[in-house]
Motif scaffolding. Structure first.
Motif, PDB file in Angstrom:
ATOM      1  N   ALA A 131      90.613   7.214 -16.517  1.00 27.11           N
ATOM      2  CA  ALA A 131      91.427   6.063 -16.914  1.00 27.11           C
ATOM      3  C   ALA A 131      92.280   5.522 -15.787  1.00 27.11           C
ATOM      4  O   ALA A 131      92.462   4.302 -15.665  1.00 27.11           O
ATOM      5  CB  ALA A 131      92.296   6.441 -18.110  1.00 27.11           C
ATOM      6  N   ASP A 132      92.833   6.405 -14.946  1.00 24.20           N
ATOM      7  CA  ASP A 132      93.784   5.975 -13.927  1.00 24.20           C
ATOM      8  C   ASP A 132      93.196   5.956 -12.516  1.00 24.20           C
ATOM      9  O   ASP A 132      93.915   5.734 -11.549  1.00 24.20           O
ATOM     10  CB  ASP A 132      95.013   6.890 -13.942  1.00 24.20           C
ATOM     11  CG  ASP A 132      95.741   6.856 -15.274  1.00 24.20           C
ATOM     12  OD1 ASP A 132      95.808   5.761 -15.864  1.00 24.20           O
ATOM     13  OD2 ASP A 132      96.214   7.909 -15.730  1.00 24.20           O
ATOM     14  N   GLU A 133      91.911   6.167 -12.384  1.00 18.36           N
ATOM     15  CA  GLU A 133      91.291   6.182 -11.058  1.00 18.36           C
ATOM     16  C   GLU A 133      91.098   4.766 -10.536  1.00 18.36           C
ATOM     17  O   GLU A 133      90.758   3.843 -11.286  1.00 18.36           O
ATOM     18  CB  GLU A 133      89.938   6.890 -11.116  1.00 18.36           C
ATOM     19  CG  GLU A 133      90.015   8.375 -11.384  1.00 18.36           C
ATOM     20  CD  GLU A 133      88.633   9.000 -11.402  1.00 18.36           C
ATOM     21  OE1 GLU A 133      87.821   8.673 -10.510  1.00 18.36           O
ATOM     22  OE2 GLU A 133      88.355   9.807 -12.310  1.00 18.36           O
ATOM     23  N   THR A 134      91.331   4.591  -9.228  1.00 13.77           N
ATOM     24  CA  THR A 134      91.047   3.308  -8.597  1.00 13.77           C
ATOM     25  C   THR A 134      89.580   3.283  -8.182  1.00 13.77           C
ATOM     26  O   THR A 134      88.880   4.301  -8.201  1.00 13.77           O
ATOM     27  CB  THR A 134      91.929   3.100  -7.358  1.00 13.77           C
ATOM     28  OG1 THR A 134      91.509   4.005  -6.331  1.00 13.77           O
ATOM     29  CG2 THR A 134      93.397   3.330  -7.693  1.00 13.77           C
ATOM     30  N   LEU A 135      89.135   2.111  -7.772  1.00 14.02           N
ATOM     31  CA  LEU A 135      87.757   1.972  -7.321  1.00 14.02           C
ATOM     32  C   LEU A 135      87.609   2.236  -5.829  1.00 14.02           C
ATOM     33  O   LEU A 135      86.488   2.185  -5.300  1.00 14.02           O
ATOM     34  CB  LEU A 135      87.230   0.567  -7.644  1.00 14.02           C
ATOM     35  CG  LEU A 135      87.082   0.211  -9.125  1.00 14.02           C
ATOM     36  CD1 LEU A 135      86.476  -1.182  -9.273  1.00 14.02           C
ATOM     37  CD2 LEU A 135      86.229   1.237  -9.855  1.00 14.02           C
ATOM     38  N   ASP A 136      88.705   2.550  -5.151  1.00 11.21           N
ATOM     39  CA  ASP A 136      88.662   2.692  -3.689  1.00 11.21           C
ATOM     40  C   ASP A 136      87.610   3.694  -3.239  1.00 11.21           C
ATOM     41  O   ASP A 136      86.862   3.448  -2.283  1.00 11.21           O
ATOM     42  CB  ASP A 136      90.039   3.109  -3.156  1.00 11.21           C
ATOM     43  CG  ASP A 136      91.085   2.027  -3.370  1.00 11.21           C
ATOM     44  OD1 ASP A 136      90.679   0.872  -3.598  1.00 11.21           O
ATOM     45  OD2 ASP A 136      92.286   2.339  -3.331  1.00 11.21           O
ATOM     46  N   THR A 137      87.560   4.839  -3.900  1.00 13.83           N
ATOM     47  CA  THR A 137      86.613   5.889  -3.498  1.00 13.83           C
ATOM     48  C   THR A 137      85.535   6.127  -4.552  1.00 13.83           C
ATOM     49  O   THR A 137      84.760   7.076  -4.433  1.00 13.83           O
ATOM     50  CB  THR A 137      87.358   7.208  -3.228  1.00 13.83           C
ATOM     51  OG1 THR A 137      88.062   7.605  -4.427  1.00 13.83           O
ATOM     52  CG2 THR A 137      88.353   7.055  -2.089  1.00 13.83           C
ATOM     53  N   ALA A 138      85.484   5.276  -5.570  1.00  8.76           N
ATOM     54  CA  ALA A 138      84.522   5.453  -6.652  1.00  8.76           C
ATOM     55  C   ALA A 138      83.123   5.051  -6.202  1.00  8.76           C
ATOM     56  O   ALA A 138      82.944   4.159  -5.364  1.00  8.76           O
ATOM     57  CB  ALA A 138      84.937   4.639  -7.865  1.00  8.76           C
ATOM     58  N   SER A 139      82.130   5.696  -6.777  1.00  9.57           N
ATOM     59  CA  SER A 139      80.730   5.372  -6.514  1.00  9.57           C
ATOM     60  C   SER A 139      80.118   4.740  -7.751  1.00  9.57           C
ATOM     61  O   SER A 139      80.493   5.051  -8.888  1.00  9.57           O
ATOM     62  CB  SER A 139      79.939   6.625  -6.139  1.00  9.57           C
ATOM     63  OG  SER A 139      80.449   7.224  -4.968  1.00  9.57           O
ATOM     64  N   THR A 140      79.172   3.865  -7.534  1.00  8.53           N
ATOM     65  CA  THR A 140      78.511   3.216  -8.665  1.00  8.53           C
ATOM     66  C   THR A 140      77.622   4.209  -9.407  1.00  8.53           C
ATOM     67  O   THR A 140      77.044   5.114  -8.810  1.00  8.53           O
ATOM     68  CB  THR A 140      77.635   2.045  -8.194  1.00  8.53           C
ATOM     69  OG1 THR A 140      76.637   2.529  -7.288  1.00  8.53           O
ATOM     70  CG2 THR A 140      78.460   0.976  -7.518  1.00  8.53           C
ATOM     71  N   VAL A 141      77.528   4.037 -10.722  1.00 15.65           N
ATOM     72  CA  VAL A 141      76.522   4.770 -11.476  1.00 15.65           C
ATOM     73  C   VAL A 141      75.254   3.928 -11.597  1.00 15.65           C
ATOM     74  O   VAL A 141      74.180   4.448 -11.921  1.00 15.65           O
ATOM     75  CB  VAL A 141      77.036   5.170 -12.877  1.00 15.65           C
ATOM     76  CG1 VAL A 141      78.240   6.088 -12.764  1.00 15.65           C
ATOM     77  CG2 VAL A 141      77.377   3.949 -13.719  1.00 15.65           C
ATOM     78  N   ALA A 142      75.391   2.621 -11.338  1.00 15.17           N
ATOM     79  CA  ALA A 142      74.242   1.715 -11.264  1.00 15.17           C
ATOM     80  C   ALA A 142      74.684   0.521 -10.428  1.00 15.17           C
ATOM     81  O   ALA A 142      75.813   0.048 -10.563  1.00 15.17           O
ATOM     82  CB  ALA A 142      73.794   1.266 -12.644  1.00 15.17           C
ATOM     83  N   ALA A 143      73.811   0.048  -9.557  1.00 14.42           N
ATOM     84  CA  ALA A 143      74.187  -1.019  -8.622  1.00 14.42           C
ATOM     85  C   ALA A 143      73.173  -2.153  -8.646  1.00 14.42           C
ATOM     86  O   ALA A 143      71.971  -1.933  -8.844  1.00 14.42           O
ATOM     87  CB  ALA A 143      74.312  -0.455  -7.205  1.00 14.42           C
ATOM     88  N   GLY A 144      73.700  -3.368  -8.448  1.00 12.69           N
ATOM     89  CA  GLY A 144      72.835  -4.537  -8.294  1.00 12.69           C
ATOM     90  C   GLY A 144      71.979  -4.851  -9.498  1.00 12.69           C
ATOM     91  O   GLY A 144      70.812  -5.241  -9.345  1.00 12.69           O
ATOM     92  N   ILE A 145      72.540  -4.721 -10.700  1.00 15.07           N
ATOM     93  CA  ILE A 145      71.765  -5.033 -11.909  1.00 15.07           C
ATOM     94  C   ILE A 145      71.700  -6.549 -12.059  1.00 15.07           C
ATOM     95  O   ILE A 145      72.693  -7.203 -12.371  1.00 15.07           O
ATOM     96  CB  ILE A 145      72.399  -4.406 -13.162  1.00 15.07           C
ATOM     97  CG1 ILE A 145      72.615  -2.902 -12.973  1.00 15.07           C
ATOM     98  CG2 ILE A 145      71.523  -4.651 -14.378  1.00 15.07           C
ATOM     99  CD1 ILE A 145      73.384  -2.259 -14.108  1.00 15.07           C
ATOM    100  N   ALA A 146      70.547  -7.113 -11.817  1.00 13.56           N
ATOM    101  CA  ALA A 146      70.384  -8.562 -11.877  1.00 13.56           C
ATOM    102  C   ALA A 146      70.436  -9.047 -13.317  1.00 13.56           C
ATOM    103  O   ALA A 146      70.169  -8.297 -14.260  1.00 13.56           O
ATOM    104  CB  ALA A 146      69.064  -8.961 -11.233  1.00 13.56           C
ATOM    105  N   ALA A 147      70.779 -10.324 -13.474  1.00 13.28           N
ATOM    106  CA  ALA A 147      70.786 -10.920 -14.808  1.00 13.28           C
ATOM    107  C   ALA A 147      69.394 -10.804 -15.421  1.00 13.28           C
ATOM    108  O   ALA A 147      68.391 -11.096 -14.781  1.00 13.28           O
ATOM    109  CB  ALA A 147      71.220 -12.376 -14.722  1.00 13.28           C
ATOM    110  N   GLY A 148      69.359 -10.360 -16.673  1.00  5.98           N
ATOM    111  CA  GLY A 148      68.098 -10.198 -17.364  1.00  5.98           C
ATOM    112  C   GLY A 148      67.418  -8.870 -17.126  1.00  5.98           C
ATOM    113  O   GLY A 148      66.286  -8.656 -17.571  1.00  5.98           O
TER     114      GLY A 148
END
Length: 429
Positions: A148-165
């Motif tokens: 809840a309180d974590e910033t995105l500074d050091t966070a990693s994606t669980v999924a990246a670049g999901i295009a529309a559709g």
């Protein structure tokens, strides 16, 4: 209409559907229900083989399963208010399987995609999550799941670049309650949706659908529990920018609460969009050091706004303009463009022309035209004209207009010294 089937391990299904991983039903029927993920329709109906099987399914809601013959799957999504058909398809269904027909998109451009709801459950203490980007105007998205309180500074994606559709494929995560943030692909600072608390149940399977917004950039969320209920996660923010169009080269600054929209700047200046909490905005604007007594603008969640301070420096006004930053309906061949008139003491309206065609006429000071589509071009001629001038007040020749882009032409300054600026609001990525 776009039609896809979402199944385990796939972002777009192959032509042959996966067989069901369990489930009941006889050898000739499947179970199908409607999920309304379209912000353009308050309620939708679904008929299969000319029989209504789900009725008045509200936005972010899901209907009950209906038995569907696998040999007669002609499906229509209909407006609940008038009964007109908005989208149709003939899906291939596997007997004994469960499906959600998801309707998404804006009014007038409804699309559908099919989600198979028979994904094998994970082990205890784990949860599977599928993210579907069903926001046609938002572009590609990254997904972050954190505490809840974590910033995105050091966070990693669980999924990246999901295009529309398209979708992420099922991601295995620990079960629990988490914060989920969706950002523009490759940009942690461009947050499109912040879900403070979402539950991923132990040995559970769920889908998070991203749906569109009126402004086109921000997104909303709907969580669907496999073969279960939905939870709505509407966006609670809006985007706004301050434009200093005051005459006389006035000094302008502004903020909403503690969030700065523009440092002290010499007009004319166009600020950048800032994400703000929706509702009555505590706007403070200073012109030449004097605090203005403007009424608080109301920002509707999911919308984009231009807060334009314009007019003579001694008596400026505030125009709250709603911005349509949705992509053009034909993003491979056309762009969208509009005109904003912020000229101080202007007595006549302005006209926007592209290649000698008037796209907006008599746009008076303090207003904006409706965005219009225009063909992509490598050498367009753009002019803004005024009845009070024999020559264009702003002109660009050999202008490259890129398909799928959204543009705004600002004309600001004093009536006797107008200043034009072309702003590229967004691309189709």
């Amino acid at each position: 209409m776009r039609f896809k089937t979402w199944a385990w391990g796939l972002s777009v299904a192959a032509a042959t559907l996966l067989t069901a991983c369990g489930g009941g039903g006889d050898s000739s029927t499947a179970q199908m229900r409607l999920l309304n993920a379209s912000i353009g329709y308050a309620a939708l109906d679904m008929s299969v083989d000319s029989t209504t099987v789900n009725s008045a399914v509200a936005y972010a809601g899901v209907g009950s399963y209906a038995d569907v013959k696998t040999s007669a799957t002609g499906t229509e999504i209909q407006s609940n208010s008038v009964g007109s058909t908005l989208a149709s398809s003939t899906p291939t269904l596997a007997a004994g399987s469960h499906y959600a027909m998801i309707a998404y998109g804006s009014a007038g451009s409804l699309q559908t995609t099919l989600l198979q709801e028979d994904q094998e459950a994970p082990a205890s203490g784990k949860s599977k999550l599928l993210v579907l980007n069903l926001a046609p105007d938002a572009g590609s998205m990254d997904v972050y799941v954190t505490g809840a309180d974590e910033t995105l500074d050091t966070a990693s994606t669980v999924a990246a670049g999901i295009a529309a559709g398209s979708g992420s494929g099922y991601v295995s995560l620990n079960s629990g309650t988490f914060r989920v943030r969706l950002t523009a692909a490759g940009s942690k600072s461009d947050v499109r949706l912040d879900i403070p608390s979402i539950t991923l149940s132990s040995a559970g399977v769920s889908t998070l659908m991203l749906t569109g917004s009126a402004g086109g950039v921000l997104v909303n969320g709907i969580q669907l529990i496999q073969q279960g209920a939905t939870t709505n996660f509407p966006n609670t923010t809006a985007r706004a920018r301050l434009v200093a169009a005051v005459g006389g080269s006035a000094l302008v600054s502004g903020s909403v609460g503690q969030t700065a929209l523009m440092p002290t700047s010499v007009a004319p200046t166009i600020g950048d969009y800032t994400t703000l909490t929706a509702g009555a905005a505590d706007l403070s604007v200073y012109v030449n050091g004097q605090l203005m007594s403007f009424a608080k603008p109301t920002l509707v969640a999911g919308n984009d706004y231009t807060l334009m301070v314009w007019g003579p420096a001694a008596s400026p006004q505030l125009a709250v303009l709603t911005d349509d930053n949705r992509l053009p309906t034909s993003p491979t061949t056309t762009a969208k463009i509009r005109l904003v008139n912020g000229v101080a003491s202007a007595a006549t309206g302005l006209t926007l022309n592209v290649d000698y065609s008037a796209l907006a006429s008599n746009v008076v000071a303090g207003t904006a035209s409706t965005a219009q589509t225009t063909p992509a071009s490598t050498s367009a001629l753009l002019t803004v004209t005024s009845p009070s001038s024999t020559t264009p007040v702003y002109s660009l020749s050999d202008l490259g207009i890129t398909a799928g882009y959204v543009y705004t032409v600002f004309v600001m300054g004093d009536n006797t010294a107008m200043v034009g600026s072309l702003r590229r609001e967004r691309t189709n990525n």
